[in-house]
Design a protein around this motif. Structure first.
Motif, PDB file in Angstrom:
ATOM      1  N   CYS A  88      -5.382   7.169  -1.410  1.00 38.26           N
ATOM      2  CA  CYS A  88      -5.719   6.661  -0.075  1.00 38.26           C
ATOM      3  C   CYS A  88      -6.972   5.802  -0.001  1.00 38.26           C
ATOM      4  O   CYS A  88      -7.608   5.731   1.044  1.00 38.26           O
ATOM      5  CB  CYS A  88      -5.849   7.796   0.936  1.00 38.26           C
ATOM      6  SG  CYS A  88      -4.331   8.683   1.203  1.00 38.26           S
ATOM      7  N   PHE A  89      -7.384   5.182  -1.098  1.00 34.93           N
ATOM      8  CA  PHE A  89      -8.445   4.184  -0.955  1.00 34.93           C
ATOM      9  C   PHE A  89      -8.009   2.883  -1.622  1.00 34.93           C
ATOM     10  O   PHE A  89      -7.216   2.869  -2.550  1.00 34.93           O
ATOM     11  CB  PHE A  89      -9.802   4.687  -1.472  1.00 34.93           C
ATOM     12  CG  PHE A  89      -9.920   4.787  -2.966  1.00 34.93           C
ATOM     13  CD1 PHE A  89      -9.535   5.941  -3.619  1.00 34.93           C
ATOM     14  CD2 PHE A  89     -10.433   3.730  -3.719  1.00 34.93           C
ATOM     15  CE1 PHE A  89      -9.635   6.036  -4.999  1.00 34.93           C
ATOM     16  CE2 PHE A  89     -10.547   3.813  -5.093  1.00 34.93           C
ATOM     17  CZ  PHE A  89     -10.140   4.974  -5.738  1.00 34.93           C
ATOM     18  N   GLU A  90      -8.530   1.807  -1.070  1.00 32.96           N
ATOM     19  CA  GLU A  90      -8.045   0.463  -1.359  1.00 32.96           C
ATOM     20  C   GLU A  90      -8.123   0.082  -2.853  1.00 32.96           C
ATOM     21  O   GLU A  90      -7.240  -0.594  -3.361  1.00 32.96           O
ATOM     22  CB  GLU A  90      -8.868  -0.500  -0.503  1.00 32.96           C
ATOM     23  CG  GLU A  90      -8.332  -1.873  -0.347  1.00 32.96           C
ATOM     24  CD  GLU A  90      -7.104  -2.016   0.558  1.00 32.96           C
ATOM     25  OE1 GLU A  90      -6.928  -1.247   1.507  1.00 32.96           O
ATOM     26  OE2 GLU A  90      -6.332  -2.940   0.289  1.00 32.96           O
ATOM     27  N   GLY A  91      -9.169   0.512  -3.533  1.00 29.86           N
ATOM     28  CA  GLY A  91      -9.320   0.155  -4.948  1.00 29.86           C
ATOM     29  C   GLY A  91      -8.165   0.664  -5.800  1.00 29.86           C
ATOM     30  O   GLY A  91      -7.885   0.139  -6.875  1.00 29.86           O
ATOM     31  N   ARG A 151      -3.078  -4.342  -3.718  1.00 26.82           N
ATOM     32  CA  ARG A 151      -3.830  -5.389  -3.028  1.00 26.82           C
ATOM     33  C   ARG A 151      -5.300  -5.376  -3.460  1.00 26.82           C
ATOM     34  O   ARG A 151      -5.896  -6.419  -3.707  1.00 26.82           O
ATOM     35  CB  ARG A 151      -3.716  -5.178  -1.508  1.00 26.82           C
ATOM     36  CG  ARG A 151      -4.575  -6.106  -0.684  1.00 26.82           C
ATOM     37  CD  ARG A 151      -4.313  -5.986   0.814  1.00 26.82           C
ATOM     38  NE  ARG A 151      -4.727  -4.710   1.385  1.00 26.82           N
ATOM     39  CZ  ARG A 151      -4.787  -4.460   2.692  1.00 26.82           C
ATOM     40  NH1 ARG A 151      -4.446  -5.393   3.560  1.00 26.82           N
ATOM     41  NH2 ARG A 151      -5.158  -3.284   3.139  1.00 26.82           N
ATOM     42  N   GLY A 152      -5.867  -4.180  -3.551  1.00 27.94           N
ATOM     43  CA  GLY A 152      -7.263  -4.058  -3.961  1.00 27.94           C
ATOM     44  C   GLY A 152      -7.482  -4.568  -5.376  1.00 27.94           C
ATOM     45  O   GLY A 152      -8.460  -5.253  -5.664  1.00 27.94           O
ATOM     46  N   LYS A 153      -6.556  -4.239  -6.251  1.00 22.44           N
ATOM     47  CA  LYS A 153      -6.705  -4.664  -7.646  1.00 22.44           C
ATOM     48  C   LYS A 153      -6.583  -6.178  -7.779  1.00 22.44           C
ATOM     49  O   LYS A 153      -7.300  -6.797  -8.563  1.00 22.44           O
ATOM     50  CB  LYS A 153      -5.682  -3.951  -8.510  1.00 22.44           C
ATOM     51  CG  LYS A 153      -6.055  -2.487  -8.705  1.00 22.44           C
ATOM     52  CD  LYS A 153      -4.924  -1.677  -9.267  1.00 22.44           C
ATOM     53  CE  LYS A 153      -5.352  -0.217  -9.309  1.00 22.44           C
ATOM     54  NZ  LYS A 153      -4.260   0.694  -9.073  1.00 22.44           N
ATOM     55  N   SER A 181      -5.109   0.571  -4.750  1.00 20.80           N
ATOM     56  CA  SER A 181      -3.891  -0.103  -4.310  1.00 20.80           C
ATOM     57  C   SER A 181      -3.686  -1.418  -5.063  1.00 20.80           C
ATOM     58  O   SER A 181      -4.639  -1.987  -5.593  1.00 20.80           O
ATOM     59  CB  SER A 181      -3.980  -0.403  -2.813  1.00 20.80           C
ATOM     60  OG  SER A 181      -4.837  -1.517  -2.608  1.00 20.80           O
ATOM     61  N   LEU A 217       0.800  -1.228   0.000  1.00 24.38           N
ATOM     62  CA  LEU A 217       0.000   0.000   0.000  1.00 24.38           C
ATOM     63  C   LEU A 217       0.837   1.284   0.000  1.00 24.38           C
ATOM     64  O   LEU A 217       0.786   2.058  -0.960  1.00 24.38           O
ATOM     65  CB  LEU A 217      -0.963   0.011   1.203  1.00 24.38           C
ATOM     66  CG  LEU A 217      -2.379  -0.488   0.912  1.00 24.38           C
ATOM     67  CD1 LEU A 217      -2.366  -1.952   0.489  1.00 24.38           C
ATOM     68  CD2 LEU A 217      -3.296  -0.322   2.109  1.00 24.38           C
ATOM     69  N   TYR A 249      -1.690   4.789  -4.724  1.00 21.15           N
ATOM     70  CA  TYR A 249      -2.447   4.654  -3.478  1.00 21.15           C
ATOM     71  C   TYR A 249      -2.125   5.813  -2.541  1.00 21.15           C
ATOM     72  O   TYR A 249      -3.004   6.356  -1.880  1.00 21.15           O
ATOM     73  CB  TYR A 249      -2.136   3.324  -2.772  1.00 21.15           C
ATOM     74  CG  TYR A 249      -2.770   3.239  -1.398  1.00 21.15           C
ATOM     75  CD1 TYR A 249      -4.117   2.925  -1.259  1.00 21.15           C
ATOM     76  CD2 TYR A 249      -2.045   3.543  -0.248  1.00 21.15           C
ATOM     77  CE1 TYR A 249      -4.716   2.894  -0.007  1.00 21.15           C
ATOM     78  CE2 TYR A 249      -2.639   3.519   1.006  1.00 21.15           C
ATOM     79  CZ  TYR A 249      -3.969   3.195   1.118  1.00 21.15           C
ATOM     80  OH  TYR A 249      -4.567   3.169   2.358  1.00 21.15           O
TER      81      TYR A 249
END
Lengths: 408, 461
Positions: A30-33, A37-39, A35, A20, A26
């Motif tokens: 600052c949101f997971e989508g 990991r999110g992808k 990042s 992250l 990211y």
């Protein structure tokens, strides 16, 4: 279909989140989508049929610089970038390419359109620009910061074989589009330095755009013929090396070609054979003792690591050594030299807000060094950094251009 | 599904950009670093205490579950929407508000990343010691609510030991301050330390005041390699007995050594049973004396190879193995579950041997890292989540590790927290009275039970 071994990667993500903070995108959003990991999670859900590849998913997939920082940092060794690239290719049919990319890529794959564009762009460019709104930009880069197109394509300025008496070596030179059409100074510097070192340079006629920007956008089929043409021209045993001066072209020739062929189920052998011969100009020059040839150049110099050189090719020290070897050069390391500049090829015009946040930090690090020159072996980084330095008189150069200055 | 009325109110508080409800967004907030997933109904990104307060007022009025979240690097499912509802994500509330050098404290917002905060402090020669393994991503808010520890715990303690005060928002939306700016403070109950480690079940943290230390002037690292793990254990005991408090005292077992050699080729001996990595810090003079003494202990107690660094640079070289350990192990199998049962430090060696025995008997692959100085084990359990039969054996092995820790007076979790990962074990450690007290406290703060529902207290009920 995405190749099996690449698909398997989604199960290797343990969601630790260590990707992250290092992710420049990211860090801005600052949101997971946004990042890695999110992808990976979204790609996993798409592959398992639990998520429809939606417009939103597609947008997130392209909210990525492909800087490979996540791949370099992943404790589980996930090849996040390869997963992303393969997924982009998967989605091409459904979403197509935006018209700007279609136009640019058609230009790049064509061996006739580009020279035509060069001529008219060079001739009419300045007057066309004066018609554009003042202060206008492409993405984050003001029109005025784009360099003027080469007077003549670099490859038309030299014969195919540039002979030297009693050659010390012999190389093929892959000039890349940027050097051929935009940054002729880099090409001239490469040829000049190699000539002075007694190396015979061959610039194979008929070489075409490496196609990497097109592959990375997912349009694999569009640039296949470029790949094949280049592999055919550069798979030669009678040379010491294939030289590139562009980080992106180097990444394409060294490994992306082989990856793409492998993932398409074709034999990557020719691509691997070429890949083994490819050297960034800084790597090739490391073989020579430049010390006694170089004259002093008084300058304070800092260096920016291009993603495609540092992470794709693992080249970190050679360009720095090259700069340090020039007498009179005071080399200063900038903070976060290895952090992406925010250009990311077409990323900076698709996401100018995100890009300008990332580039802003880079520019600040450069300024803090007090350097008068920032060197970097990637035309994309060069455009992005130069385009965002504002009115500052810091010069952006390829390391080899500085070597050429020291080698009259 | 959330009440559309409430959703509209949330949107008017944070604006549409910081309210996320698309399927893609919900899927990316369904996980943390634990193995289970729960889909929230919405994700909100507040940027100020006022916004948090307004959000909680709406949530109270509509009885909407609210689960706080930082970077989502937790290992127990604490930051997941176990009962649906809203994930309140603090990553956009990430400013360092004040670093006060005269009084040596700092005030930060909860979304500040721990290591970034530490980097800023270092420029001023200041030091905030807690360093969980996830420090490069984890947030200060998460660290407070989980009472995060780390490798420096043996000398410097954990997050709890650095808190001076908090600004919190209660489930009702009321804003409240706890503690203050002074290190000495005995006014009333110590609510600061009650909130710390409450796993987001009592209140939301919107401002954090921490005390700071001067940065230690120097540091030296020692690496000692042992043929027998007992000798490593005896060295740890000897160091502690001699009155030396090392800054870190890490142990890696033979599976870790093998994983490191397979992936990073550091030249570690494969027939060794354990490696100790020891840091001492402080004044240069003291540090050098202590380093020499510790080196003697290692040698006299059977270490086959002892290296002592002579500079910061050499420190880092010796640390490469430990820093690479998690990655080297994690890439061996798709899933890696990190245990953190903790035992009184004199049981460390027996505990590691017990874990190895449990791992072999249950045919579960386990590599052991340990913060040896404080008895905090980190068995890394390697498996494939998709293999249900294997996961059953994993669970059995974990049950046995917990039982062992309990039998020697240890704790369920040293620093990762209970969450849902260890909730079922809670009655093994806490008495009925103790649990009842905790539930009563929860009820006082959160009578409607809207804050992080599904957490450890309810689970054990």
């Amino acid at each position: 279909m995405i190749a099996k071994e690449i698909q398997e990667e989604v199960h290797n993500c343990i969601k630790c989140g260590l990707c992250l903070t290092p992710c420049p995108v990211y860090k801005q959003l600052c949101f997971e989508g946004a990042s890695p990991r999110g992808k990976v999670q979204l790609i996993k859900n798409v592959l398992e049929g639990k998520l429809e590849p939606s417009e939103n998913f597609h947008r997130l997939l392209f909210t990525c610089l492909l800087c490979e920082t996540c791949t370099a940092n992943c404790p589980s060794g996930l090849k996040v970038d390869r997963l992303m690239k393969a997924m982009r290719a998967e989605l091409l049919e459904k979403f197509g390419l935006p018209w700007q990319k279609k136009m640019l890529f058609n230009l790049l794959v064509s061996d006739r359109l580009l020279p035509f564009f060069l001529f008219w762009g060079r001739t009419l460019g300045p007057s066309l620009l004066s018609l554009m709104p003042k202060g206008g930009k492409i993405g984050t880069i003001p029109y005025s910061k784009f360099p003027r197109l080469n007077r003549k394509a670099l490859r038309d300025q030299y014969p195919e074989i540039i002979p030297v008496p009693n050659p010390e070596g012999r190389v093929l030179y892959f000039t890349g589009c940027a050097t051929n059409y935009l940054f002729e100074g880099v090409g001239r510097a490469v040829i000049h330095v190699l000539q002075r070192l007694g190396v015979e340079v061959i610039i194979p006629r008929g070489q075409v755009c490496c196609g990497l920007p097109i592959f990375l956008a997912g349009a694999r089929k569009m640039a296949l013929k470029n790949m094949r043409k280049n592999l055919e021209l550069f798979n030669r045993d009678d040379v010491d090396a294939v030289i590139v001066d562009c980080a992106t072209c180097g990444a394409a020739l060294k490994k992306e070609y082989a990856h793409i062929l492998e993932e398409m189920g074709e034999s990557p052998e020719a691509a691997k054979a070429v890949g083994r011969k490819v050297l960034d100009i800084s790597q090739y020059l490391a073989r020579f003792d430049l010390g006694k040839l170089l004259r002093p150049v008084a300058a304070r110099v800092t260096y920016h690591d291009p993603c495609h050189l540092l992470r794709s090719q693992g080249v970190k020290e050679e360009p720095r050594h090259l700069l340090r070897r020039i007498p009179g050069v005071q080399f200063v390391e900038m903070a976060g030299a290895d952090v992406c500049c925010g250009g990311g090829g077409t990323f900076q015009w698709e996401h100018p807000d995100v890009a300008s946040g990332i580039t802003g930090k880079k520019v600040q690090s450069i300024k803090e060094t007090g350097a008068g020159i920032v060197a970097s072996g990637c035309p994309g980084c060069r455009l992005q950094i130069c385009g965002n330095l504002g009115e500052d008189s810091i010069e952006t150069l390829h390391p080899v251009e500085l070597v050429a200055r020291a080698l009259p | 599904m959330l009440n559309p009325d409430a959703l509209k109110k949330f949107s008017s508080i944070v604006g549409p950009g910081r309210l996320k409800t698309s399927k893609e967004d919900l899927l990316t907030y369904a996980y943390d670093a634990y193995v289970q997933e729960f889909l929230p109904d919405a994700v909100l990104f507040p940027k100020s205490p006022e916004e948090v307060s307004q959000i909680m007022k709406v949530a109270s009025a509509h009885k909407i579950p609210i689960t706080p979240r930082g970077a989502g690097s937790g290992l127990g499912g604490c930051a997941l929407a176990k009962k649906g509802g809203v994930i309140l994500c603090f990553t956009m509330m990430n400013r360092i508000l004040e670093i006060n050098t005269a009084n040596r404290y700092a005030v930060v917002e909860p979304g500040v990343v721990i290591s970034e905060f530490q980097k800023e402090l270092e420029k001023l020669n200041l030091f905030y010691p807690p360093d969980p393994g996830s420090a490069t991503v984890a947030t200060m808010g998460g660290a407070v609510l989980m009472n995060a520890g780390g490798m420096r715990g043996v000398k410097y303690g954990v997050t709890r030991d650095y808190l001076l005060g908090l600004e919190i928002v209660l489930p009702s939306g009321e804003v409240m301050k706890t503690g203050g700016l002074t290190t000495k403070d005995v006014t009333g109950y110590d609510l600061t330390r009650l909130i710390c480690g409450s796993e987001g079940t009592l209140a939301l943290v919107t401002r954090i005041t921490v005390r700071l230390l001067p940065k230690p002037k120097s540091r030296r690292t020692l690496q000692a390699i042992y043929n027998r793990i007992d000798d490593a254990g005896n060295t740890v005991a000897k160091i502690i007995e001699a009155g030396i408090i090392p800054a870190t005292l890490e142990l890696m077992d033979k599976s870790i050594i093998k994983a490191l050699e397979d992936s990073a080729h550091l030249g570690l001996p494969l027939d060794a049973e354990a490696i100790l990595l020891i840091d001492v810090d402080g004044d240069l003079e003291t540090v050098e004396k202590q380093a020499a003494l510790v080196a003697d202990f290692c040698k006299s107690l059977g270490a086959r190879d002892v290296r002592v660094s002579q500079s910061e640079k050499e420190n880092e070289q010796l640390w490469v193995a430990r820093r690479s350990a998690f990655g080297a192990v994690a890439r061996m199998r798709p899933t890696c579950v990190i245990e953190d049962a903790t035992v009184p430090v004199s049981y460390l060696t027996s505990a590691i041997k017990k874990v190895i025995e449990i791992s072999e008997r249950n045919r579960v692959q386990i590599a052991v890292l340990a913060h040896a100085g404080d008895g905090n084990l980190h068995p890394l359990v390697l498996c494939d989540q998709r293999d249900q039969e294997e996961m059953k054996r994993v669970e059995k092995a974990m049950d046995e590790i917990v039982d062992y820790a309990m039998s020697v007076g240890g704790t369920l979790s040293g620093e990762h927290g209970i969450g849902i990962a260890k909730a079922k074990y809670l009655p093994k450690q806490l008495s009925g009275t103790s649990l009842a007290m905790m539930r009563a406290i929860k009820k006082t703060f959160d009578p409607q039970g809207i804050l992080n529902p599904g957490s450890f207290l309810e689970y054990a009920a």
